[in-house]
Design a protein around this motif. Structure first.
Motif, PDB file in Angstrom:
ATOM      1  N   LEU A 209       0.821  -1.219   0.000  1.00 31.85           N
ATOM      2  CA  LEU A 209       0.000   0.000   0.000  1.00 31.85           C
ATOM      3  C   LEU A 209       0.852   1.266   0.000  1.00 31.85           C
ATOM      4  CD1 LEU A 209      -2.837  -0.961   2.532  1.00 31.85           C
ATOM      5  CD2 LEU A 209      -2.960  -0.903   0.032  1.00 31.85           C
ATOM      6  N   GLY A 210       2.142   1.121  -0.167  1.00 32.37           N
ATOM      7  CA  GLY A 210       3.023   2.267  -0.194  1.00 32.37           C
ATOM      8  C   GLY A 210       3.396   2.807   1.171  1.00 32.37           C
ATOM      9  N   ARG A 211       3.145   2.061   2.243  1.00 28.42           N
ATOM     10  CA  ARG A 211       3.488   2.511   3.588  1.00 28.42           C
ATOM     11  C   ARG A 211       4.945   2.196   3.899  1.00 28.42           C
ATOM     12  NH1 ARG A 211      -1.628  -0.576   6.231  1.00 28.42           N
ATOM     13  NH2 ARG A 211      -0.517  -2.217   5.078  1.00 28.42           N
ATOM     14  N   ASP A 212       5.590   3.074   4.637  1.00 29.53           N
ATOM     15  CA  ASP A 212       6.999   2.908   4.969  1.00 29.53           C
ATOM     16  C   ASP A 212       7.180   1.720   5.919  1.00 29.53           C
ATOM     17  OD1 ASP A 212       9.797   3.952   4.941  1.00 29.53           O
ATOM     18  OD2 ASP A 212       9.417   4.153   7.084  1.00 29.53           O
ATOM     19  N   THR A 213       7.920   0.716   5.465  1.00 31.56           N
ATOM     20  CA  THR A 213       8.075  -0.522   6.239  1.00 31.56           C
ATOM     21  C   THR A 213       8.869  -0.286   7.517  1.00 31.56           C
ATOM     22  OG1 THR A 213       7.995  -1.823   4.190  1.00 31.56           O
ATOM     23  CG2 THR A 213       8.896  -2.896   6.147  1.00 31.56           C
ATOM     24  N   PHE A 214       9.904   0.524   7.472  1.00 34.62           N
ATOM     25  CA  PHE A 214      10.713   0.793   8.658  1.00 34.62           C
ATOM     26  C   PHE A 214       9.891   1.488   9.743  1.00 34.62           C
ATOM     27  CE2 PHE A 214      13.831   3.538  10.946  1.00 34.62           C
ATOM     28  CZ  PHE A 214      14.541   2.526  11.556  1.00 34.62           C
ATOM     29  N   SER A 215       9.065   2.436   9.341  1.00 35.10           N
ATOM     30  CA  SER A 215       8.213   3.133  10.309  1.00 35.10           C
ATOM     31  C   SER A 215       7.189   2.178  10.913  1.00 35.10           C
ATOM     32  CB  SER A 215       7.499   4.302   9.634  1.00 35.10           C
ATOM     33  OG  SER A 215       8.420   5.254   9.155  1.00 35.10           O
ATOM     34  N   ARG A 216       6.649   1.286  10.112  1.00 33.59           N
ATOM     35  CA  ARG A 216       5.687   0.304  10.628  1.00 33.59           C
ATOM     36  C   ARG A 216       6.359  -0.692  11.568  1.00 33.59           C
ATOM     37  NH1 ARG A 216       0.822  -0.077   8.642  1.00 33.59           N
ATOM     38  NH2 ARG A 216       0.683  -2.341   8.862  1.00 33.59           N
TER      39      ARG A 216
ATOM     40  N   SER B  34       2.283 -15.088  16.401  1.00 39.01           N
ATOM     41  CA  SER B  34       1.413 -16.064  15.732  1.00 39.01           C
ATOM     42  C   SER B  34      -0.005 -15.523  15.583  1.00 39.01           C
ATOM     43  CB  SER B  34       1.391 -17.371  16.521  1.00 39.01           C
ATOM     44  OG  SER B  34       2.689 -17.917  16.636  1.00 39.01           O
ATOM     45  N   LEU B  35      -0.541 -14.937  16.664  1.00 39.09           N
ATOM     46  CA  LEU B  35      -1.913 -14.433  16.606  1.00 39.09           C
ATOM     47  C   LEU B  35      -2.027 -13.249  15.646  1.00 39.09           C
ATOM     48  CD1 LEU B  35      -2.988 -14.633  20.363  1.00 39.09           C
ATOM     49  CD2 LEU B  35      -3.624 -16.166  18.511  1.00 39.09           C
ATOM     50  N   THR B  36      -1.078 -12.316  15.735  1.00 38.66           N
ATOM     51  CA  THR B  36      -1.146 -11.158  14.841  1.00 38.66           C
ATOM     52  C   THR B  36      -0.836 -11.547  13.399  1.00 38.66           C
ATOM     53  OG1 THR B  36       1.161 -10.612  15.424  1.00 38.66           O
ATOM     54  CG2 THR B  36      -0.595  -9.494  16.644  1.00 38.66           C
ATOM     55  N   PHE B  37      -0.064 -12.596  13.206  1.00 35.23           N
ATOM     56  CA  PHE B  37       0.164 -13.120  11.858  1.00 35.23           C
ATOM     57  C   PHE B  37      -1.151 -13.561  11.223  1.00 35.23           C
ATOM     58  CE2 PHE B  37       1.034 -16.552   8.878  1.00 35.23           C
ATOM     59  CZ  PHE B  37       2.048 -16.024   8.094  1.00 35.23           C
ATOM     60  N   LEU B  38      -2.027 -14.113  12.065  1.00 31.40           N
ATOM     61  CA  LEU B  38      -3.347 -14.561  11.594  1.00 31.40           C
ATOM     62  C   LEU B  38      -4.392 -13.446  11.634  1.00 31.40           C
ATOM     63  CD1 LEU B  38      -3.464 -18.036  13.387  1.00 31.40           C
ATOM     64  CD2 LEU B  38      -2.900 -17.571  10.997  1.00 31.40           C
ATOM     65  N   GLY B  39      -3.986 -12.271  12.092  1.00 37.08           N
ATOM     66  CA  GLY B  39      -4.920 -11.153  12.168  1.00 37.08           C
ATOM     67  C   GLY B  39      -5.801 -11.174  13.398  1.00 37.08           C
ATOM     68  N   ILE B  40      -5.405 -11.935  14.433  1.00 39.36           N
ATOM     69  CA  ILE B  40      -6.199 -12.062  15.655  1.00 39.36           C
ATOM     70  C   ILE B  40      -5.620 -11.142  16.722  1.00 39.36           C
ATOM     71  CG2 ILE B  40      -6.958 -13.653  17.467  1.00 39.36           C
ATOM     72  CD1 ILE B  40      -6.641 -15.912  15.439  1.00 39.36           C
ATOM     73  N   GLY B  41      -6.467 -10.363  17.359  1.00 34.76           N
ATOM     74  CA  GLY B  41      -6.043  -9.540  18.476  1.00 34.76           C
ATOM     75  C   GLY B  41      -5.598  -8.146  18.104  1.00 34.76           C
TER      76      GLY B  41
ATOM     77  N   ALA C 186       3.019 -11.431   7.844  1.00 34.47           N
ATOM     78  CA  ALA C 186       1.897 -11.926   7.043  1.00 34.47           C
ATOM     79  C   ALA C 186       1.737 -11.136   5.751  1.00 34.47           C
ATOM     80  CB  ALA C 186       0.612 -11.872   7.867  1.00 34.47           C
ATOM     81  N   SER C 187       1.840  -9.820   5.841  1.00 38.65           N
ATOM     82  CA  SER C 187       1.664  -8.994   4.642  1.00 38.65           C
ATOM     83  C   SER C 187       2.829  -9.147   3.671  1.00 38.65           C
ATOM     84  CB  SER C 187       1.502  -7.529   5.038  1.00 38.65           C
ATOM     85  OG  SER C 187       2.663  -7.052   5.707  1.00 38.65           O
ATOM     86  N   ASP C 188       4.038  -9.360   4.189  1.00 35.91           N
ATOM     87  CA  ASP C 188       5.199  -9.486   3.320  1.00 35.91           C
ATOM     88  C   ASP C 188       5.225 -10.807   2.568  1.00 35.91           C
ATOM     89  OD1 ASP C 188       6.128  -7.004   4.082  1.00 35.91           O
ATOM     90  OD2 ASP C 188       7.391  -7.780   5.689  1.00 35.91           O
TER      91      ASP C 188
ATOM     92  N   TRP D  51      13.309 -10.179   0.426  1.00 41.62           N
ATOM     93  CA  TRP D  51      14.012  -9.870   1.664  1.00 41.62           C
ATOM     94  C   TRP D  51      13.100  -9.212   2.705  1.00 41.62           C
ATOM     95  CZ3 TRP D  51      12.999  -4.775   1.824  1.00 41.62           C
ATOM     96  CH2 TRP D  51      12.808  -4.114   0.601  1.00 41.62           C
ATOM     97  N   ALA D  52      11.855  -8.897   2.335  1.00 39.49           N
ATOM     98  CA  ALA D  52      10.988  -8.111   3.218  1.00 39.49           C
ATOM     99  C   ALA D  52      10.718  -8.765   4.579  1.00 39.49           C
ATOM    100  CB  ALA D  52       9.670  -7.797   2.506  1.00 39.49           C
ATOM    101  N   PRO D  53      10.446 -10.090   4.655  1.00 36.26           N
ATOM    102  CA  PRO D  53      10.151 -10.678   5.987  1.00 36.26           C
ATOM    103  C   PRO D  53      11.362 -10.792   6.898  1.00 36.26           C
ATOM    104  CG  PRO D  53       9.298 -12.039   4.184  1.00 36.26           C
ATOM    105  CD  PRO D  53      10.253 -11.068   3.582  1.00 36.26           C
ATOM    106  N   LEU D  54      12.551 -10.470   6.388  1.00 36.61           N
ATOM    107  CA  LEU D  54      13.768 -10.701   7.170  1.00 36.61           C
ATOM    108  C   LEU D  54      13.808  -9.860   8.441  1.00 36.61           C
ATOM    109  CD1 LEU D  54      16.452 -12.193   7.254  1.00 36.61           C
ATOM    110  CD2 LEU D  54      17.487 -10.277   6.010  1.00 36.61           C
ATOM    111  N   ALA D  55      13.472  -8.568   8.346  1.00 37.97           N
ATOM    112  CA  ALA D  55      13.602  -7.670   9.505  1.00 37.97           C
ATOM    113  C   ALA D  55      12.688  -8.078  10.660  1.00 37.97           C
ATOM    114  CB  ALA D  55      13.337  -6.227   9.087  1.00 37.97           C
TER     115      ALA D  55
END
Length: 295
Positions: free
Chosen positions: A58-65, A208-215, A228-230, A239-243
């Motif tokens: 969505l064009g959001r800054d990954t480092f800031s997120r 794990s829960l936030t990976f599934l969108g829970i909580g 999950a999004s990466d 390389w996105a999921p690495l950080a």
């Protein structure tokens, strides 16, 4: 005990890493260079001077997120650990002193919680109370609490049969006084080990829960949510999921390392450790900082 833990190389490494993670949780949202929720047309961009880790779909800054999501991840793991400690350790200690009925009830409850699948139970409770990280973590902490219950109960049983505790009971001391004066000091080291391990487990559960969108309510960022999004765009950013994955692994590893350090300096192992340091200090002709600094 703190000085003994810090006298170990593994203890110092664990404390430094966990302190940095805690600072990241406190200061991360303030240090984020851009609004972590702001979208743009620059989607799936590579790392650059303006976007250190690129942008997401969505064009959001990954480092800031990543910085902003550290607070939710850290607080969630602490909620799991504290909830498990309160729900498990206190009944575990009291089960030794409050009679057969209380002991039987708490043992059966602990067995029931162990048998429940935490993920399905957390989903069911969230469906009733609403999708929120606090609800999910409190429920998960209650399901993890049998670990503290059994650790506290086993340590209390060992102390309860000691002569000085029996003498205090004969002298008419109350259960609360005995727990505060004699039991808690002996039970604290194994509980501290369990607490450090549970913090690491809490990070895995939160991720794990936030990976599934829970909580968590989207678009709020979390380390598990970033993973999950990466994963859906690996062909564009392999390389996105690495950080987020490295942050989760380092935090869990540091928690387990701290638990090992606490175990190494407490109980019989701790006494052997102090005796070894004293003997080494005597050979070198100087006082040992561990023995002179106190626990």
């Amino acid at each position: 005990m703190v000085r003994r833990v810090l006298s170990l190389t593994s203890g110092r490494i664990a404390v430094v890493i966990l302190t940095l993670i805690a600072l990241l949780a406190v200061l991360g949202p303030l240090l984020a260079p851009q609004n972590p929720l702001a979208t743009s047309d620059n989607t799936l961009a590579a790392a650059s001077g303006s976007h250190w880790l690129g942008t997401d779909y969505l064009g959001r800054d990954t480092f800031s997120r990543l910085l902003d999501g550290s607070r939710v991840s850290v607080l969630g793991s602490l909620e799991v650990a504290v909830m498990a400690l309160v729900v498990g350790a206190i009944p575990g200690i009291l089960s030794v002193y409050l009679g057969r009925t209380f002991e039987w009830l708490t043992l059966r409850l602990a067995d029931t919680l162990v048998a429940l699948p935490f993920l399905l139970f957390a989903v069911a409770v969230i469906a009733l109370l609403g999708n929120g990280i606090t609800q999910a973590m409190l429920v998960t902490g209650a399901l993890v609490s049998p670990l503290f219950y059994r650790v506290a109960r086993a340590a209390t049983l060992a102390v309860a049969r000691s002569p000085y505790v029996e003498a205090a009971l004969v002298a008419g001391a109350s259960t609360g006084w005995i727990v505060r004066r004699h039991v808690w000091v002996k039970v604290l080291p194994p509980i501290a080990v369990a607490l450090a391990q549970t913090i690491g487990v809490g990070f895995i559960i939160v991720s794990s829960l936030t990976f599934l969108g829970i909580g968590v309510q989207p678009p709020a960022p979390t380390w598990g949510g970033l993973l999950a999004s990466d994963l859906g765009y690996l062909s564009y950013q392999p390389w996105a999921p690495l950080a987020p994955a490295v942050l989760i692994m380092i935090t869990v590893w540091a928690s387990n390392l701290l638990a090992d350090a606490i175990r190494d300096v407490s109980g019989e192992a701790g006494r052997a450790f102090v005796n070894t340091r004293k003997a080494r200090a005597n050979r070198l002709g100087k006082p040992d900082p561990v023995s002179t600094g106190g626990a």
